[in-house]
Design a protein around this motif. Structure first.
Motif, PDB file in Angstrom:
ATOM      1  N   MET A 130       0.853  -1.198   0.000  1.00 38.31           N
ATOM      2  CA  MET A 130       0.000   0.000   0.000  1.00 38.31           C
ATOM      3  C   MET A 130       0.882   1.239   0.000  1.00 38.31           C
ATOM      4  O   MET A 130       1.729   1.415   0.862  1.00 38.31           O
ATOM      5  CB  MET A 130      -0.892   0.003   1.245  1.00 38.31           C
ATOM      6  N   THR A 131       0.710   2.126  -0.943  1.00 41.70           N
ATOM      7  CA  THR A 131       1.542   3.316  -1.059  1.00 41.70           C
ATOM      8  C   THR A 131       1.115   4.373  -0.066  1.00 41.70           C
ATOM      9  O   THR A 131      -0.041   4.445   0.352  1.00 41.70           O
ATOM     10  CB  THR A 131       1.455   3.893  -2.488  1.00 41.70           C
ATOM     11  N   GLU A 132       2.059   5.230   0.322  1.00 46.02           N
ATOM     12  CA  GLU A 132       1.770   6.263   1.308  1.00 46.02           C
ATOM     13  C   GLU A 132       0.773   7.292   0.796  1.00 46.02           C
ATOM     14  O   GLU A 132       0.056   7.908   1.570  1.00 46.02           O
ATOM     15  CB  GLU A 132       3.081   6.973   1.709  1.00 46.02           C
ATOM     16  N   ASN A 133       0.762   7.509  -0.522  1.00 41.62           N
ATOM     17  CA  ASN A 133      -0.138   8.517  -1.074  1.00 41.62           C
ATOM     18  C   ASN A 133      -1.419   7.896  -1.631  1.00 41.62           C
ATOM     19  O   ASN A 133      -2.088   8.481  -2.459  1.00 41.62           O
ATOM     20  CB  ASN A 133       0.566   9.325  -2.181  1.00 41.62           C
ATOM     21  N   TRP A 134      -1.745   6.713  -1.146  1.00 42.20           N
ATOM     22  CA  TRP A 134      -2.938   6.032  -1.650  1.00 42.20           C
ATOM     23  C   TRP A 134      -4.184   6.878  -1.447  1.00 42.20           C
ATOM     24  O   TRP A 134      -5.014   7.031  -2.326  1.00 42.20           O
ATOM     25  CB  TRP A 134      -3.081   4.687  -0.936  1.00 42.20           C
ATOM     26  N   LEU A 135      -4.331   7.460  -0.260  1.00 40.98           N
ATOM     27  CA  LEU A 135      -5.518   8.259   0.025  1.00 40.98           C
ATOM     28  C   LEU A 135      -5.620   9.455  -0.900  1.00 40.98           C
ATOM     29  O   LEU A 135      -6.705   9.825  -1.338  1.00 40.98           O
ATOM     30  CB  LEU A 135      -5.499   8.724   1.486  1.00 40.98           C
ATOM     31  N   ASP A 181       0.277   0.012  13.118  1.00 37.40           N
ATOM     32  CA  ASP A 181      -0.626   1.134  13.402  1.00 37.40           C
ATOM     33  C   ASP A 181      -0.829   2.025  12.188  1.00 37.40           C
ATOM     34  O   ASP A 181      -1.938   2.518  11.945  1.00 37.40           O
ATOM     35  CB  ASP A 181      -0.069   1.962  14.570  1.00 37.40           C
ATOM     36  N   ALA A 182       0.236   2.237  11.410  1.00 35.84           N
ATOM     37  CA  ALA A 182       0.128   3.099  10.228  1.00 35.84           C
ATOM     38  C   ALA A 182      -0.805   2.490   9.190  1.00 35.84           C
ATOM     39  O   ALA A 182      -1.627   3.193   8.582  1.00 35.84           O
ATOM     40  CB  ALA A 182       1.513   3.338   9.622  1.00 35.84           C
ATOM     41  N   ALA A 183      -0.682   1.184   8.974  1.00 31.99           N
ATOM     42  CA  ALA A 183      -1.539   0.514   7.993  1.00 31.99           C
ATOM     43  C   ALA A 183      -2.997   0.550   8.443  1.00 31.99           C
ATOM     44  O   ALA A 183      -3.904   0.793   7.635  1.00 31.99           O
ATOM     45  CB  ALA A 183      -1.086  -0.932   7.806  1.00 31.99           C
TER      46      ALA A 183
END
Length: 244
Positions: free
Chosen positions: A1-6, A146-148
């Motif tokens: 999952m990429t950090e900029n997915w949102l 936690d980040a995921a």
């Protein structure tokens, strides 16, 4: 999952997905497939499913794959599990290793036996009268940090707005269908009453009471009995004299 997915998947995307769906289940199936695809990463496989609970309506279930549907079915067999708990209690449920879990004792043994190790259950934000939860399954321990979890939670919150709209649209369609059904039933009953009036030379109230009495004695709904009477006219005189 990429950090900029949102950032790549704004709320408008979920509304576009909703507009392209024929019903709630179709929308949720697409949603779970997209979530599963983005969560997998690095060749890992995850399975996602959504449970939607509505008052006086059957449970709506959607999944990213047949495997996800089979895993979710285990919860329904036991009537409990991470997703159902997340939806009912409106809180995030995180299981890092199902083999070490003490909650849902019957379910957790069956889940672990089917290769479920890590599980996330996240509630949608819906209005009163509807509850929903996303289940994310993995066959690896400690799959989500936690980040995921925060990433998935934020995406569920964004998608909640589209799902809430889908629930409203479904209610409107159901109300329209109920009204149409009621109108058809009323028309059929009125026709049957008219037939009884003509056959028995009685008033409208008397004819309706004949229909109601016959419905009660035969344990048949009035609209169904009325439909039989109306249908019978096309095949000869309808029998309208009933024993009380």
């Amino acid at each position: 999952m990429t950090e900029n997915w949102l950032e790549e998947h704004p709320a408008a995307q979920w509304h576009d997905l909703l507009l392209g769906s024929k019903d709630i289940t179709d929308f949720l199936n697409d949603f779970t497939m997209m979530i599963a695809d983005h969560l997998a990463g690095d060749g890992d496989e995850v399975w996602c499913a959504v449970t939607l609970l509505r008052e006086r309506k059957s449970t709506c279930v959607a999944s990213s794959s047949d495997r996800a549907a089979a895993l979710d079915e285990i919860q329904y067999d036991f009537g409990d599990g991470p997703c159902l708990t997340a939806a009912r209690e409106h809180r995030i449920i995180h299981v890092s290793d199902m083999r070490l879990e003490n909650r849902w004792p019957d379910y957790k043994d069956a889940a672990a036996a089917n290769g479920i190790i890590s599980v996330l259950g996240l509630p949608f934000e819906l209005e009163e009268g509807a509850r929903a939860g996303l289940n994310v399954y993995s066959d690896q321990p400690d799959k989500y940090d936690d980040a995921a979890i925060e990433h998935v939670h934020r995406e569920v919150l964004i998608a909640s707005k589209a799902l809430q709209l889908a629930v409203h649209m479904a209610r409107d369609r159901e109300k329209a269908a109920d009204m149409e059904s009621a109108m058809r039933s009323r028309t059929t009953i009125d026709l049957a009453v008219g037939i009884i009036m003509g056959q028995n030379k009685c008033s409208q109230n008397e004819a309706f009471n004949v229909l109601k009495t016959a419905s009660s004695s035969r344990n048949v709904k009035i609209r169904d009995l009325a439909a039989d009477i109306v249908a019978g006219i096309g095949q000869g005189p309808a029998k309208t004299h009933f024993d009380g």
